[in-house]
Design a protein around this motif. Structure first.
Motif, PDB file in Angstrom:
ATOM      1  N   GLY A 250      42.809  43.513  66.183  1.00 52.67           N
ATOM      2  CA  GLY A 250      41.478  43.635  65.536  1.00 52.67           C
ATOM      3  C   GLY A 250      41.996  45.797  65.421  1.00 52.67           C
ATOM      4  N   GLY A 251      40.474  45.323  64.958  1.00 53.25           N
ATOM      5  CA  GLY A 251      39.732  47.034  64.878  1.00 53.25           C
ATOM      6  C   GLY A 251      39.809  48.168  66.073  1.00 53.25           C
ATOM      7  N   PHE A 252      40.230  47.602  67.262  1.00 54.10           N
ATOM      8  CA  PHE A 252      39.608  48.160  68.354  1.00 54.10           C
ATOM      9  C   PHE A 252      41.341  48.415  68.334  1.00 54.10           C
ATOM     10  N   HIS A 253      42.188  47.960  68.722  1.00 53.18           N
ATOM     11  CA  HIS A 253      44.072  47.715  68.856  1.00 53.18           C
ATOM     12  C   HIS A 253      44.582  48.466  67.326  1.00 53.18           C
ATOM     13  N   MET A 254      43.941  49.115  66.329  1.00 54.45           N
ATOM     14  CA  MET A 254      43.999  50.024  65.269  1.00 54.45           C
ATOM     15  C   MET A 254      44.221  50.980  66.043  1.00 54.45           C
ATOM     16  N   ALA A 255      42.854  51.709  66.183  1.00 55.84           N
ATOM     17  CA  ALA A 255      42.367  52.537  66.254  1.00 55.84           C
ATOM     18  C   ALA A 255      42.805  53.336  67.196  1.00 55.84           C
ATOM     19  N   THR A 256      43.377  52.251  68.412  1.00 54.94           N
ATOM     20  CA  THR A 256      44.056  53.047  70.020  1.00 54.94           C
ATOM     21  C   THR A 256      45.570  53.370  69.551  1.00 54.94           C
ATOM     22  N   THR A 257      45.707  52.604  68.780  1.00 54.63           N
ATOM     23  CA  THR A 257      47.598  52.430  68.325  1.00 54.63           C
ATOM     24  C   THR A 257      47.565  53.535  67.187  1.00 54.63           C
ATOM     25  N   ALA A 258      46.687  54.456  66.375  1.00 59.47           N
ATOM     26  CA  ALA A 258      46.401  55.064  65.750  1.00 59.47           C
ATOM     27  C   ALA A 258      46.043  56.568  65.916  1.00 59.47           C
ATOM     28  N   GLY A 259      44.842  56.182  67.495  1.00 61.73           N
ATOM     29  CA  GLY A 259      44.832  57.664  68.521  1.00 61.73           C
ATOM     30  C   GLY A 259      43.792  57.892  67.737  1.00 61.73           C
ATOM     31  N   ALA A 260      42.750  57.490  66.650  1.00 57.32           N
ATOM     32  CA  ALA A 260      41.708  57.349  65.956  1.00 57.32           C
ATOM     33  C   ALA A 260      40.467  56.965  66.688  1.00 57.32           C
ATOM     34  N   ARG A 261      39.348  57.973  66.206  1.00 60.86           N
ATOM     35  CA  ARG A 261      37.714  57.478  67.408  1.00 60.86           C
ATOM     36  C   ARG A 261      37.184  56.423  66.847  1.00 60.86           C
ATOM     37  N   ILE A 262      36.588  55.912  67.394  1.00 61.27           N
ATOM     38  CA  ILE A 262      35.426  55.084  67.098  1.00 61.27           C
ATOM     39  C   ILE A 262      33.677  55.582  67.018  1.00 61.27           C
ATOM     40  N   LEU A 263      33.276  55.465  65.684  1.00 61.12           N
ATOM     41  CA  LEU A 263      32.052  55.766  65.201  1.00 61.12           C
ATOM     42  C   LEU A 263      31.004  54.205  65.650  1.00 61.12           C
ATOM     43  N   PRO A 264      30.448  54.412  67.193  1.00 62.41           N
ATOM     44  CA  PRO A 264      29.607  53.672  66.993  1.00 62.41           C
ATOM     45  C   PRO A 264      28.104  54.134  65.960  1.00 62.41           C
ATOM     46  N   VAL A 265      27.939  53.071  65.875  1.00 63.72           N
ATOM     47  CA  VAL A 265      26.639  52.722  64.733  1.00 63.72           C
ATOM     48  C   VAL A 265      25.740  51.640  65.066  1.00 63.72           C
ATOM     49  N   SER A 266      24.284  52.114  65.121  1.00 54.34           N
ATOM     50  CA  SER A 266      23.138  51.454  65.248  1.00 54.34           C
ATOM     51  C   SER A 266      22.263  51.192  64.121  1.00 54.34           C
ATOM     52  N   ILE A 267      22.186  49.406  63.348  1.00 53.11           N
ATOM     53  CA  ILE A 267      21.258  49.528  62.820  1.00 53.11           C
ATOM     54  C   ILE A 267      20.248  48.469  63.124  1.00 53.11           C
ATOM     55  N   VAL A 268      19.069  49.517  63.052  1.00 55.81           N
ATOM     56  CA  VAL A 268      17.873  48.777  62.943  1.00 55.81           C
ATOM     57  C   VAL A 268      16.620  48.838  62.304  1.00 55.81           C
ATOM     58  N   GLY A 269      16.481  47.228  61.707  1.00 59.10           N
ATOM     59  CA  GLY A 269      15.017  46.752  60.779  1.00 59.10           C
ATOM     60  C   GLY A 269      15.315  45.782  59.804  1.00 59.10           C
TER      61      GLY A 269
END
Length: 103
Positions: A1-20
């Protein structure tokens, strides 16, 4: 999934919280309530390079960042999931809130 792709590519993950969003459109709802606010909080990027071979820790840290932007009053984001098989990790997500609640 996304975590595997990000670690393989060395990309950063941008956490986003959505409220309301639950006030604007409830789960399984059909009526959109206008005039309400939705807050989107973009957290600091998380570098994946330091998590080599530690995907579970990366997932946990991203989850903690997201939960830090969701106030207690919002409740568990998976509270409408009634079947544990649909989201087996839902109980884990909700139980981690005690460790990372925003005020």
């Amino acid at each position: 999934g996304g975590f595997h792709m990000a670690t393989t590519a060395g990309a950063r993950i941008l956490p986003v919280s959505i409220v309301g969003t639950s006030a604007v459109l409830s789960a399984h709802g059909r009526h959109v309530h206008t005039g309400l606010s939705v807050e989107v909080k973009v957290h600091a990027p998380i570098a994946t390079a330091q998590y080599a071979g530690q995907r579970a820790q990366l997932i946990s840290d991203v989850r903690a960042a997201i939960l830090s932007g969701i106030p207690k009053s919002e409740g568990c984001p998976y509270r409408f999931r009634t079947r544990a098989r649909a989201r087996p990790h839902a109980r884990t997500i909700c139980s981690t809130r005690a460790q990372g609640w925003a005020s």
